[in-house]
Design a protein around this motif. Structure first.
Motif, mmCIF file in Angstrom:
data_model
loop_
_atom_site.group_PDB
_atom_site.id
_atom_site.type_symbol
_atom_site.label_atom_id
_atom_site.label_comp_id
_atom_site.label_asym_id
_atom_site.label_seq_id
_atom_site.Cartn_x
_atom_site.Cartn_y
_atom_site.Cartn_z
ATOM 1 N N VAL A 85 13.684 11.248 10.226
ATOM 2 C CA VAL A 85 13.318 12.141 9.387
ATOM 3 C C VAL A 85 13.355 11.653 7.749
ATOM 4 C CG1 VAL A 85 14.289 14.398 8.123
ATOM 5 C CG2 VAL A 85 13.964 14.399 10.717
ATOM 6 N N GLY A 86 14.242 10.837 7.615
ATOM 7 C CA GLY A 86 14.069 10.116 6.191
ATOM 8 C C GLY A 86 12.981 9.429 6.178
ATOM 9 N N THR A 87 12.569 8.610 7.123
ATOM 10 C CA THR A 87 11.108 7.826 7.054
ATOM 11 C C THR A 87 9.989 8.873 6.801
ATOM 12 O OG1 THR A 87 12.167 6.185 8.293
ATOM 13 C CG2 THR A 87 9.746 6.153 8.070
ATOM 14 N N ILE A 88 10.051 9.963 7.755
ATOM 15 C CA ILE A 88 8.804 10.771 7.629
ATOM 16 C C ILE A 88 8.762 11.562 6.315
ATOM 17 C CG2 ILE A 88 7.974 12.927 8.720
ATOM 18 C CD1 ILE A 88 7.566 11.222 10.972
ATOM 19 N N SER A 89 10.227 11.905 5.568
ATOM 20 C CA SER A 89 10.153 12.377 4.254
ATOM 21 C C SER A 89 9.667 11.506 3.337
ATOM 22 C CB SER A 89 11.676 12.906 4.051
ATOM 23 O OG SER A 89 11.996 13.608 4.759
ATOM 24 N N VAL A 90 9.824 10.289 3.394
ATOM 25 C CA VAL A 90 9.158 9.535 2.229
ATOM 26 C C VAL A 90 7.654 9.315 2.392
ATOM 27 C CG1 VAL A 90 9.149 7.035 1.362
ATOM 28 C CG2 VAL A 90 11.400 8.226 2.090
ATOM 29 N N ALA A 91 7.255 9.521 3.530
ATOM 30 C CA ALA A 91 5.757 9.362 3.826
ATOM 31 C C ALA A 91 5.011 10.419 3.344
ATOM 32 C CB ALA A 91 5.738 9.319 5.583
ATOM 33 N N ILE A 92 5.755 11.857 3.560
ATOM 34 C CA ILE A 92 5.231 13.067 3.277
ATOM 35 C C ILE A 92 5.217 13.049 1.457
ATOM 36 C CG2 ILE A 92 5.633 15.495 2.728
ATOM 37 C CD1 ILE A 92 6.542 15.405 5.805
ATOM 38 N N SER A 105 2.290 10.988 0.466
ATOM 39 C CA SER A 105 1.138 11.487 0.369
ATOM 40 C C SER A 105 0.909 12.425 -0.353
ATOM 41 C CB SER A 105 1.149 12.403 1.976
ATOM 42 O OG SER A 105 -0.165 12.928 2.217
ATOM 43 N N ILE A 106 1.794 13.229 -1.224
ATOM 44 C CA ILE A 106 1.735 13.958 -2.088
ATOM 45 C C ILE A 106 1.663 13.554 -3.464
ATOM 46 C CG2 ILE A 106 3.091 15.610 -3.624
ATOM 47 C CD1 ILE A 106 4.280 16.702 -0.914
ATOM 48 N N ILE A 107 2.106 12.193 -3.615
ATOM 49 C CA ILE A 107 2.263 11.484 -4.794
ATOM 50 C C ILE A 107 0.508 10.833 -4.775
ATOM 51 C CG2 ILE A 107 2.673 9.546 -6.021
ATOM 52 C CD1 ILE A 107 4.548 11.779 -6.490
ATOM 53 N N VAL A 108 0.077 10.131 -3.783
ATOM 54 C CA VAL A 108 -1.108 9.396 -3.660
ATOM 55 C C VAL A 108 -2.414 10.667 -3.954
ATOM 56 C CG1 VAL A 108 -2.764 8.082 -2.319
ATOM 57 C CG2 VAL A 108 -0.319 7.599 -2.431
ATOM 58 N N THR A 109 -2.233 11.590 -3.196
ATOM 59 C CA THR A 109 -3.429 12.541 -3.242
ATOM 60 C C THR A 109 -3.407 13.392 -4.428
ATOM 61 O OG1 THR A 109 -2.030 14.109 -1.802
ATOM 62 C CG2 THR A 109 -3.529 12.611 -0.607
ATOM 63 N N SER A 136 0.802 -1.121 0.090
ATOM 64 C CA SER A 136 -0.078 -0.056 -0.045
ATOM 65 C C SER A 136 0.712 1.238 0.126
ATOM 66 C CB SER A 136 -0.890 -0.044 1.259
ATOM 67 O OG SER A 136 -0.266 0.139 2.418
ATOM 68 N N VAL A 137 2.128 1.223 0.488
ATOM 69 C CA VAL A 137 3.036 2.391 0.676
ATOM 70 C C VAL A 137 3.903 2.355 -0.350
ATOM 71 C CG1 VAL A 137 4.181 3.703 2.224
ATOM 72 C CG2 VAL A 137 2.193 2.868 2.941
ATOM 73 N N VAL A 138 4.702 1.430 -0.398
ATOM 74 C CA VAL A 138 6.044 1.282 -1.092
ATOM 75 C C VAL A 138 5.781 1.251 -2.690
ATOM 76 C CG1 VAL A 138 8.358 0.475 -1.369
ATOM 77 C CG2 VAL A 138 7.488 0.705 1.125
ATOM 78 N N LYS A 139 4.973 -0.010 -2.979
ATOM 79 C CA LYS A 139 4.627 0.008 -4.284
ATOM 80 C C LYS A 139 4.209 1.060 -5.065
ATOM 81 C CE LYS A 139 4.780 -4.889 -5.142
ATOM 82 N NZ LYS A 139 4.013 -6.169 -5.539
#
Length: 106
Positions: A80-87, A90-94, A38-41
């Motif tokens: 910070v690296g993990t949260i940056s990927v999460a952000i 979020s930008i890509i998915v939304t 759901s997140v990485v692929k």
């Protein structure tokens, strides 16, 4: 007195942020395949399961380092690296910059 209050404030911040992120890391480990799907692929990154483990363990180990203050900067960098990927996810998915979706990540 002021230095002690500042140190105590940083300790409280490290413990609160670290304990929240440890929980998120263990949640990822509980369903690593689901997180990878759901997140990485959707980000088209290689080796989604391996990167999911890296994300989970960087949150867990990085949070423990922050809580104990041993290598707090290295632990903070991992988080910070993990949260940056999460952000970025979020930008890509939304489909764009959505401040309300980003607010939930932080």
């Amino acid at each position: 007195m002021q230095v002690m209050a500042r140190s105590l404030g940083f300790l409280l911040l490290r413990v609160c942020v670290g304990s929240v992120l440890i929980h998120h890391g263990y949640d990822k480990l509980a369903d690593i395949q689901g997180f990878a799907e759901s997140v990485v692929k959707p980000l088209h990154l290689p080796f989604p399961v391996l990167l999911s483990y890296v994300a989970a363990y960087s949150e867990i180990i990085g949070s423990w380092l922050m809580i104990f203050g041993l290598g707090a900067r290295l632990g903070g960098l991992a988080v910070v690296g993990t949260i940056s990927v999460a952000i970025y996810h979020s930008i890509i998915v939304t489909g764009g910059f959505n401040i309300y979706a980003l607010e939930l990540l932080i």
